[in-house]
Design a protein around this motif. Structure first.
Motif, short mmCIF file in Angstrom:
data_model
loop_
_atom_site.label_atom_id
_atom_site.label_comp_id
_atom_site.label_asym_id
_atom_site.label_seq_id
_atom_site.Cartn_x
_atom_site.Cartn_y
_atom_site.Cartn_z
N HIS A 210 -33.97 -19.76 11.10
CA HIS A 210 -34.83 -20.50 12.09
C HIS A 210 -34.72 -20.13 13.41
N GLN A 211 -34.05 -19.00 13.86
CA GLN A 211 -33.73 -18.97 15.19
C GLN A 211 -34.79 -18.22 16.06
N ASN A 212 -35.81 -17.73 15.56
CA ASN A 212 -36.89 -17.18 16.30
C ASN A 212 -38.23 -17.64 16.01
N ASN A 213 -39.18 -17.86 17.07
CA ASN A 213 -40.20 -18.70 16.86
C ASN A 213 -41.58 -17.69 16.12
N ARG A 214 -41.45 -16.43 16.28
CA ARG A 214 -42.11 -15.40 15.50
C ARG A 214 -41.79 -15.13 14.20
N ALA A 215 -42.07 -15.54 13.17
CA ALA A 215 -41.39 -15.37 11.96
C ALA A 215 -41.70 -13.87 11.64
N SER A 216 -40.67 -13.24 10.88
CA SER A 216 -40.87 -11.95 10.21
C SER A 216 -39.76 -11.86 9.27
N GLU A 217 -40.07 -10.66 8.46
CA GLU A 217 -38.96 -10.26 7.61
C GLU A 217 -37.77 -9.85 8.43
N PRO A 218 -36.65 -10.02 7.97
CA PRO A 218 -35.28 -9.27 8.66
C PRO A 218 -35.46 -7.77 8.68
N HIS A 219 -35.12 -7.26 9.76
CA HIS A 219 -35.19 -5.99 10.08
C HIS A 219 -34.62 -5.09 8.95
N LYS A 220 -35.04 -4.18 8.19
CA LYS A 220 -34.56 -3.20 7.12
C LYS A 220 -33.51 -2.52 7.38
N GLU A 221 -33.08 -2.33 8.89
CA GLU A 221 -31.98 -1.32 9.23
C GLU A 221 -30.88 -1.86 9.97
N PHE A 222 -31.33 -2.74 11.03
CA PHE A 222 -30.34 -3.36 12.11
C PHE A 222 -29.74 -4.68 11.32
N ARG A 223 -28.73 -4.56 10.69
CA ARG A 223 -28.10 -5.49 9.84
C ARG A 223 -26.72 -5.67 10.00
N MET A 224 -26.09 -6.82 9.77
CA MET A 224 -24.78 -6.84 9.63
C MET A 224 -24.31 -8.34 8.77
N VAL A 225 -23.13 -8.10 8.09
CA VAL A 225 -22.60 -9.30 7.35
C VAL A 225 -21.23 -9.77 7.91
N GLU A 226 -20.89 -10.93 7.84
CA GLU A 226 -19.46 -11.24 8.09
C GLU A 226 -19.11 -12.45 7.52
N ASN A 227 -17.86 -12.78 7.55
CA ASN A 227 -17.00 -13.86 6.81
C ASN A 227 -17.14 -13.52 5.22
N VAL A 228 -16.72 -12.36 4.96
CA VAL A 228 -16.68 -11.76 3.65
C VAL A 228 -15.17 -11.35 3.45
N PHE A 229 -14.47 -11.95 2.29
CA PHE A 229 -12.98 -11.42 2.16
C PHE A 229 -12.93 -10.01 1.97
N GLU A 230 -13.64 -9.40 1.04
CA GLU A 230 -13.65 -8.10 0.89
C GLU A 230 -13.90 -7.18 1.98
N GLU A 231 -14.52 -7.77 2.89
CA GLU A 231 -14.95 -6.81 4.33
C GLU A 231 -13.55 -7.03 4.97
N LEU A 232 -12.38 -7.71 4.78
CA LEU A 232 -11.26 -7.54 5.68
C LEU A 232 -10.50 -6.42 5.49
N ASP A 233 -11.03 -5.23 6.41
CA ASP A 233 -10.52 -3.95 6.06
C ASP A 233 -10.02 -3.31 7.10
N SER A 234 -9.56 -3.82 8.13
CA SER A 234 -9.22 -3.03 9.60
C SER A 234 -8.49 -4.04 10.36
N PRO A 235 -7.56 -3.23 11.20
CA PRO A 235 -6.92 -4.13 12.30
C PRO A 235 -7.63 -5.24 12.92
N GLY A 236 -7.38 -6.19 13.38
CA GLY A 236 -8.01 -7.50 14.31
C GLY A 236 -9.02 -8.36 13.43
N GLU A 237 -9.22 -8.05 11.98
CA GLU A 237 -10.18 -8.79 11.22
C GLU A 237 -9.45 -10.01 10.50
#
Length: 790
Positions: A210-237
């Motif tokens: 809901h954070q943008n006033n011009r609706a669209s589909e999420p960009h197909k390439e510029f993506r990131m996920v976080e707060n996933v246990f299985e992705e805890l795989d490097s120092p500082g995470e």
């Protein structure tokens, strides 16, 4: 008479002396984490909350007293936001310096760690579950994410097209609570989603976006996920299992978890100064403090800022609403999860001066009025209030908006670390905001944004704004919109509205906004971008270092005495009666015009790099008194683009303006501030031949034949002529079997065409005619054409 004058003087002097000596001294309260303070007395406390409570008690007996809460060196953890109501007016919260006093929206925690597997440790966090920032030895750590954090990556500090692929999601044992971040499909900001479950096919179910006033589909390439246990795989995470209240962490090398100082974020807002229009908070000053470690807010309630592209969370680490004569000065703001400073609804004479704002989640400074103050507001790009139902009175409807406020001498960078539709300074539904001597850079979108024309009067001066639009597109170092009452998403409807009501734009853009004496550089958008409908601007004495000035549909923009290095004016879809003025400017390219119904009130007395770029404008009866030539910049290698005494720029009325006053001036901040990259000058030859850029004519792109290779490729007798690089199918010169891509014009009205300059001379000489007879070489053969030029 002389004796009487002496008596009157003595009486006045005694009255003044009495008023000065009888003025009550401030009541001083002290806060010290140790309570060991040379001035310790009954007004000395260990926490800021206790000091605020005591100030409230003192105000009951002395409502007008000026109270100073002196915060001595130390780190102070806030258990709840400091709230300052109208009853606490005339209050100063003063630290001994931002390097000595820190207010944190975090809480310290002490954990018993045990080895989980390999490099990962785990600890129970019974009382602290729900935090979204984990700080170790003063440094925020990385919430477990895919792909891994990479500071050098342009988007999201690391992005991947497969961030939410079915295979990756299937590898997660429990994706509920994971965050999915993606740019807008047009890269107009970003979207944030929380995964709430999976459907029967294993696809994520989302909350958010809901954070943008011009609706669209999420960009197909510029993506990131976080707060996933299985992705805890490097120092500082790290990863928090909120259901089991367990914290998992991969320590950085050299970290002793048993001795490390650990903190977690617990608050979204740190100080809230909140009154009302009828009973405002007055004369509150916040100074000499460091603010740090607030929670993120991107999943909270957002609201649209009229028809701009923005949605916003109406809150900040420091929040003002219903205030007069307040100040935020000489503070540092860092590692904050959302907006830093936000002035909401009624605020008068709020000053934000000398602050260091960096490394935070959303916008730095925002002035956001209440939509109830806007007459006949619309809240989405496609919305429009019919004229028959429209309030046609000019100006605001009520007083619930910021006005007469100042943002001065602040150093702002690396904001928008999470949210991408953000700005160093954001102004919406406000009036008479001055933004002066700020350095703003390394931001994902605009450095300064004005979201609408309501109600103007802003002054932007002596700012240094660069390295902007780093993670988005179609924006500028300065960006504005003006989708006000006159604006309609369908251009034909808007044309009829403005023809019938030529002063309709004045209903909202009541006062002129001034942009002067700034330095802008944007490598991913325009240096100055006045977008949809932006009206009533005076733009002068600005140094634009890369991508020039865009003026899209709007009214009454005057741009004069600006320098556009390596670029030019971009007039887009102008109204036939726009009243726009462009004069006494130095440009280094031809105008980049698109779909104009008219060329404004005046375009003249400008300096072009060569004859061909000047001639292109004269074809349209503009720039008849303009000139061309080398502007003779004094010292561009050191960002001094003043022109020398013998510059041809003086002949067209250009005047030098200061080159050493851009950006922050406070010595401590100026020593830290960066400056923009020096542009490499792209010199154009005076004849406009080999180095002439592509030129647009009737929306068709033209360039000179400039090599033997092109002579051979097009089957020409000589290395002369004008190549049609591309055509617009609706162009009058293309219709009815006219110009085609790949044609080379070699003659026009019987005159030989060696280059674009020759061609424009013929067009200019025959501008009263609707047709032009030309000879083109097409597929190595000559063809005679009669094309329409109107």
């Amino acid at each position: 008479m002389q004796k009487l004058n002496k008596i009157l003087f003595l009486v006045g002097f005694m009255a003044l002396l009495f008023s000065c000596t009888s003025e009550e001294k401030p009541i001083e309260i002290y806060v010290s984490i140790t309570s060991e303070n040379e001035k310790a007395n009954e007004l000395s406390y260990k926490t800021v909350e206790e000091a605020i409570l005591k100030a409230s008690e003192l105000k009951q007996d002395s409502p007008e007293a000026h109270i100073i809460i002196n915060i001595l060196p130390g780190t102070y953890y806030l258990s709840k936001p400091i709230t300052i109501p109208a009853s606490l007016s005339n209050l100063t919260i003063k630290g001994s310096g931002a390097s000595e006093v820190t207010l944190k929206g975090a809480a310290p925690i002490h954990l018993d760690w045990r080895k989980y597997e390999d490099n990962i440790y785990v600890a129970n966090v019974d009382q602290a579950s729900g935090f979204d920032q984990f700080v170790v030895n003063g440094k925020p750590q990385i919430l477990a994410r895919y792909p891994n954090y990479d500071e050098a990556a342009q988007y999201w500090q690391g992005f991947a097209e497969d961030a939410l692929s079915k295979e990756r999601v299937a590898s997660w044992k429990n994706p509920v609570g994971a965050y999915f971040h993606a740019l807008h499909g047009g890269r107009w900001g970003g979207f944030h989603f929380r995964i709430t479950g999976l459907d029967t096919d294993g696809n994520p179910i989302f909350d958010g976006g809901h954070q943008n006033n011009r609706a669209s589909e999420p960009h197909k390439e510029f993506r990131m996920v976080e707060n996933v246990f299985e992705e805890l795989d490097s120092p500082g995470e790290w990863y928090l299992n909120a259901e089991e209240n367990k914290l998992y962490y991969w320590p950085l090398e050299g970290t002793d978890l048993n001795a490390a100082k650990l903190e977690v974020s617990v608050l979204k807002n740190l100080i809230q100064v909140t009154g009302t229009l009828e009973n405002p908070v007055k004369n509150v000053t916040i100074e000499g403090l460091k603010f740090e470690n607030s929670q993120r807010t991107f999943m909270d309630e957002y609201e649209p800022l009229l028809r701009s592209d923005w949605m916003i969370y109406r809150g900040g680490a420091v929040f003002f609403e219903g205030t007069e004569n307040c100040m935020v000065t000489n503070n540092e703001f860092t590692n904050l999860g959302g907006n830093v400073i936000l002035a909401s609804k009624y605020n008068k004479n709020l000053e934000i001066k000398g602050n260091h704002i960096h490394d935070s989640g959303a916008s730095a400074v925002s002035f956001i009025g209440d939509p109830s103050a806007v007459r006949s507001p619309s809240f989405n790009y496609k919305e429009f209030v019919p004229v028959t139902e429209m309030d046609t009175v000019s100006g605001p409807k009520n007083e619930l908006y910021p006005r007469e406020c100042l943002v001065e001498d602040n150093l702002i960078y690396r904001i928008g670390r999470i949210e991408k539709q953000t700005a160093g300074v954001q102004i919406s539904m406000a009036m008479d905001i001055t933004v002066r001597h700020n350095s703003i850079y390394d931001v994902p979108r605009a450095g300064i944004n004005i979201g609408d024309g309501t109600w103007g009067g802003h002054i932007l001066e002596y700012n240094d704004v660069f390295n902007t639009v780093l993670e988005t597109s179609d924006d500028g170092s300065f960006n504005s919109w003006g989708r006000d009452r006159f604006w309609h998403p369908k251009r034909g409807v808007m044309d009829s509205l403005t023809d019938a009501n030529p002063d309709m734009w004045k209903w909202d853009a009541v006062h002129t906004t001034i942009i002067r004496n700034n330095r802008f550089r944007c490598d991913h958008g325009w240096d100055i971008d006045l977008d949809d409908g932006s009206s009533n601007y005076h733009i002068y004495n600005n140094l634009l270092l890369n991508n020039g000035l865009k003026l899209r549909e709007g009214f009454a923009r005057v741009a004069e005495n600006n320098i556009m290095v390596n670029n030019s004016l971009h007039p887009h879809v102008w109204f036939k009666n726009s009243q726009d003025v462009f004069r006494h400017n130095i440009v280094q390219k031809a105008y980049q015009d698109i779909r104009l119904d008219g060329w404004g009130k005046e375009l003249d007395y400008n300096l072009f790099p060569n004859e061909v770029t000047m001639m292109k404008s004269r074809v349209y009866d503009r720039d008849l008194n303009s000139a061309y030539g080398n502007p003779l910049f004094k010292d561009p290698a050191h960002l001094d683009f003043s022109v020398s005494e013998n510059s041809p720029a003086f002949k067209i009325g250009f005047e030098n303006f200061p080159m050493d006053r851009f950006g922050v001036q406070k010595p401590e901040l100026k020593a830290l501030a960066k400056t923009p990259e020096v542009p490499e000058l792209k010199n154009e030859s005076e004849k406009g031949t080999e180095t002439t850029p592509v030129v647009t004519w009737l929306r068709n792109k033209l360039k000179n034949v400039s090599s033997k290779e092109e002579q051979s490729a097009y089957g020409l007798n000589t290395s002369e002529g004008v190549i049609i690089l591309s055509v617009w199918t609706e162009s009058s010169a293309v219709l009815n079997n006219g110009l085609k891509t790949g044609d080379v014009i070699v003659k026009a009205n019987g005159e030989k065409v060696r280059d674009i300059t020759d061609f424009f001379k013929v067009v200019l000489a025959t501008k009263t005619q609707e047709k032009l007879d030309i000879i083109v070489v097409r597929n190595q053969s000559e063809y005679k054409l009669s094309i329409r030029t109107k």
